[in-house]
Design an enzyme around this catalytic site. Structure first.
Site, PDB file in Angstrom:
ATOM      1  N   ASN A 191       0.724  -1.081   0.004  1.00 25.16           N
ATOM      2  CA  ASN A 191      -0.160   0.323   0.088  1.00 25.16           C
ATOM      3  C   ASN A 191       1.128   1.083  -0.042  1.00 25.16           C
ATOM      4  O   ASN A 191       2.279   1.161   0.196  1.00 25.16           O
ATOM      5  CB  ASN A 191      -1.150  -0.139   1.094  1.00 25.16           C
ATOM      6  CG  ASN A 191      -0.081   0.022   2.482  1.00 25.16           C
ATOM      7  OD1 ASN A 191       0.756   0.355   2.359  1.00 25.16           O
ATOM      8  ND2 ASN A 191      -1.125  -0.412   3.194  1.00 25.16           N
ATOM      9  N   LYS A 192       0.721   2.139   0.179  1.00 24.25           N
ATOM     10  CA  LYS A 192       0.543   3.351  -0.002  1.00 24.25           C
ATOM     11  C   LYS A 192       1.762   3.826   0.939  1.00 24.25           C
ATOM     12  O   LYS A 192       3.088   4.132   0.292  1.00 24.25           O
ATOM     13  CB  LYS A 192      -0.009   4.827  -0.530  1.00 24.25           C
ATOM     14  CG  LYS A 192       0.778   6.021  -0.570  1.00 24.25           C
ATOM     15  CD  LYS A 192      -0.920   6.891  -1.878  1.00 24.25           C
ATOM     16  CE  LYS A 192       0.688   7.689  -2.045  1.00 24.25           C
ATOM     17  NZ  LYS A 192      -1.197   9.286  -2.659  1.00 24.25           N
ATOM     18  N   LYS A 193       1.492   3.302   2.392  1.00 17.37           N
ATOM     19  CA  LYS A 193       2.143   3.582   3.228  1.00 17.37           C
ATOM     20  C   LYS A 193       3.677   2.940   3.386  1.00 17.37           C
ATOM     21  O   LYS A 193       5.134   2.754   3.989  1.00 17.37           O
ATOM     22  CB  LYS A 193       1.504   3.350   4.633  1.00 17.37           C
ATOM     23  CG  LYS A 193       2.247   3.664   6.173  1.00 17.37           C
ATOM     24  CD  LYS A 193       1.595   2.975   7.243  1.00 17.37           C
ATOM     25  CE  LYS A 193       2.001   3.310   8.647  1.00 17.37           C
ATOM     26  NZ  LYS A 193       1.332   3.368   9.685  1.00 17.37           N
ATOM     27  N   GLU A 194       3.244   1.298   2.811  1.00  9.68           N
ATOM     28  CA  GLU A 194       4.929   0.586   2.844  1.00  9.68           C
ATOM     29  C   GLU A 194       5.563   0.787   1.931  1.00  9.68           C
ATOM     30  O   GLU A 194       6.780   0.573   1.992  1.00  9.68           O
ATOM     31  CB  GLU A 194       4.205  -1.295   2.553  1.00  9.68           C
ATOM     32  CG  GLU A 194       3.083  -1.125   3.610  1.00  9.68           C
ATOM     33  CD  GLU A 194       2.636  -3.139   3.010  1.00  9.68           C
ATOM     34  OE1 GLU A 194       2.500  -3.580   4.332  1.00  9.68           O
ATOM     35  OE2 GLU A 194       2.232  -2.599   1.930  1.00  9.68           O
ATOM     36  N   ASP A 257      -5.345  -8.781   1.070  1.00 18.70           N
ATOM     37  CA  ASP A 257      -5.886 -10.009   0.519  1.00 18.70           C
ATOM     38  C   ASP A 257      -6.637 -10.691  -1.072  1.00 18.70           C
ATOM     39  O   ASP A 257      -5.915 -11.829  -1.651  1.00 18.70           O
ATOM     40  CB  ASP A 257      -6.333 -10.917   1.846  1.00 18.70           C
ATOM     41  CG  ASP A 257      -4.905 -10.930   2.483  1.00 18.70           C
ATOM     42  OD1 ASP A 257      -3.853 -10.800   2.800  1.00 18.70           O
ATOM     43  OD2 ASP A 257      -5.517 -11.075   4.148  1.00 18.70           O
TER      44      ASP A 257
END
Length: 457
Positions: A191-194, A257
């Site tokens: 995701n964007k944070k990761e 998932d």
């Protein structure tokens, strides 16, 4: 496209951190006099496949043949996973199988308790050897990394290298800030944070530049960043933004998932990557409209793309093919004049499983049960009103006085009736695993509405 997808059964191997998701459904009764906390009264609880297990469940729901490879502890959660997965699960001494207990009240998660002990596995060689023995039999590989110490750098690199030797797509849901161990994979789904953590930046100002850097640094076939409600950003040779479906968000648990499961399913069947991302967005849209770790079926995704809710009205013969491998909740009634009580009842019923099927009495059946003045609305109109509700998955009309033969035919898991059936025999209770009685909202009934209208004339 859906005819093509549903006609195939790709074989997919899922390797990663398999967990148990434990849900405790409660009512909040009052605030404790001992501390400023809610006093919760437990109503029911259930266990589901979590972590990599939710990827497995999503793939099963799509129709894939799935096999799981992972580690468990010698404990109750490990035994639950062994019983519910088609898997090779190595048992590691001193490991706790991760158990995530979520307490929910009125569909809102209020507390999560994690019971686990994270440590890097000592069985790296055994995992790699088992993987190399079976990987050749599959069409795609998914590595579901929840940072529980199974997908170590050594294991991950070995699994990717062997998949590339076999020319198999290998998709990874990554964790942590160091993505170097995922080098040479087909794609990652951060995701964007990761992605921000992996790129060591404060924010992403230019998506295309960020995606290209991930692709080049890690030598990926495709670079992807999931954007939550904005959709999916993809870079192959150019930037693609695949917008998310506009749907009510009920619970985001497990949406990632569902994305990687659909991507793996599509790429295993050699579907174009842009189309695969569109399908993954659709799968996520279905899942976030449900509560808890759940799955999306091809039929649900297909229905999402249809313009008319009338497509949710099925014959029993059609329906029995659509509800396989899912936890099916069944309820029935006349639903003549829809009111708030009906809506809350059905919304509660939906939370008891993956699929809610409503059996609807036909016009002839209603007349026999309630007299010649009923129904007020014809069966097709009543069926459409039910089908228009997002938490109703399917409506099936039956002509008998009771739904016994329909329940026998469909074989649902849970049978739902109103709390007024407490102490009474529930038709079809001998045919299902569980009967649930749901309280009605006070002051709402079709008869009362009809009488009030008649008295106002």
């Amino acid at each position: 496209m859906f005819d093509f997808l549903s006609s195939k059964k790709p074989k997919i191997l899922v390797v990663g951190d398999f967990m148990v998701d434990h849900y405790i459904w409660c009512d909040c009764t009052r605030i404790s006099p001992e501390a400023p906390v809610m006093v919760m009264k437990s109503q029911k609880e259930d266990k589901r496949l979590g972590g990599a297990g939710n990827v497995y469940a999503n793939l099963k729901s799509l129709g894939a043949e799935v096999f799981a490879l992972g580690l468990v502890g010698d404990d109750e959660s490990g035994r639950f996973l062994k019983e519910n997965l088609n898997a090779k699960l190595l048992v590691e001494k001193d490991r706790k199988t991760p158990l995530k207990s979520r307490v929910l009240s009125h569909s809102q998660q209020v507390l999560r308790l994690d019971d686990e002990n994270d440590f890097d596995t000592k069985l790296e060689d055994e995992i790699i050897q088992e993987y190399k023995t079976i990987a050749k039999d599959y069409d795609a590989i998914v590595l579901s990394d929840y940072a529980k110490g199974i997908l170590t750098s050594k294991v991950t690199k070995a699994l990717i290298e062997h998949a590339n030797t076999l020319n198999l797509p290998i998709l990874i849901d990554p964790k942590g800030s160091d993505f170097s161990k995922y080098q040479n994979a087909t794609l990652l789904t951060p995701n964007k944070k990761e992605a921000i953590q992996a790129l060591s930046v404060e924010k992403i100002d230019n998506l295309e530049k960020a995606l290209k850097k991930l692709k080049d640094d890690l030598n990926l076939a495709y670079s992807i960043i999931t954007l939550s409600e904005e959709g999916i950003a993809l870079f192959d040779e150019k930037l693609h933004i695949i917008p998310a479906k506009a749907l009510e968000v009920y619970d985001v648990t497990g949406a990632g998932d569902s994305v990687i499961a659909m991507l793996a399913y599509a790429l295993a069947l050699k579907v174009d990557i842009v189309k695969a991302c569109e399908l993954a967005n659709d799968a996520a849209a279905v899942v976030v409209a449900k509560v808890g770790s759940v799955s999306a079926s091809l039929e649900e995704i297909k229905n999402l793309k249809k313009a008319s809710f009338e497509d949710k009205i099925k014959s029993k013969e059609e329906l029995v093919k659509l509800i396989q491998n899912q936890k099916v909740v069944f309820t029935n009634g006349c639903f003549d004049i829809m009111h708030y009580g009906h809506i809350k009842y059905l919304e509660k019923a939906k939370k008891l499983g993956d699929i809610l099927v409503v059996g609807l009495n036909s016009d002839e059946s209603v007349k026999r049960l309630k007299g010649n003045s009923r129904p007020i609305n014809l069966e097709f109109q009543r069926a459409c009103m039910l089908a228009s509700m997002y938490f109703v998955d399917y409506v099936v009309i039956f002509n008998d006085d009771t739904p016994y033969e329909l329940i026998e035919f469909l074989k649902p898991d849970v049978l739902v009736k109103g709390a007024d059936y407490k102490g009474k025999e529930v038709v079809g209770s001998n045919l299902v695993k569980k009967v649930e009685l749901i309280d009605f909202e006070d002051g709402f009934s079709t008869t009362n509405i009809i009488n009030r209208i008649a008295n106002d004339k």
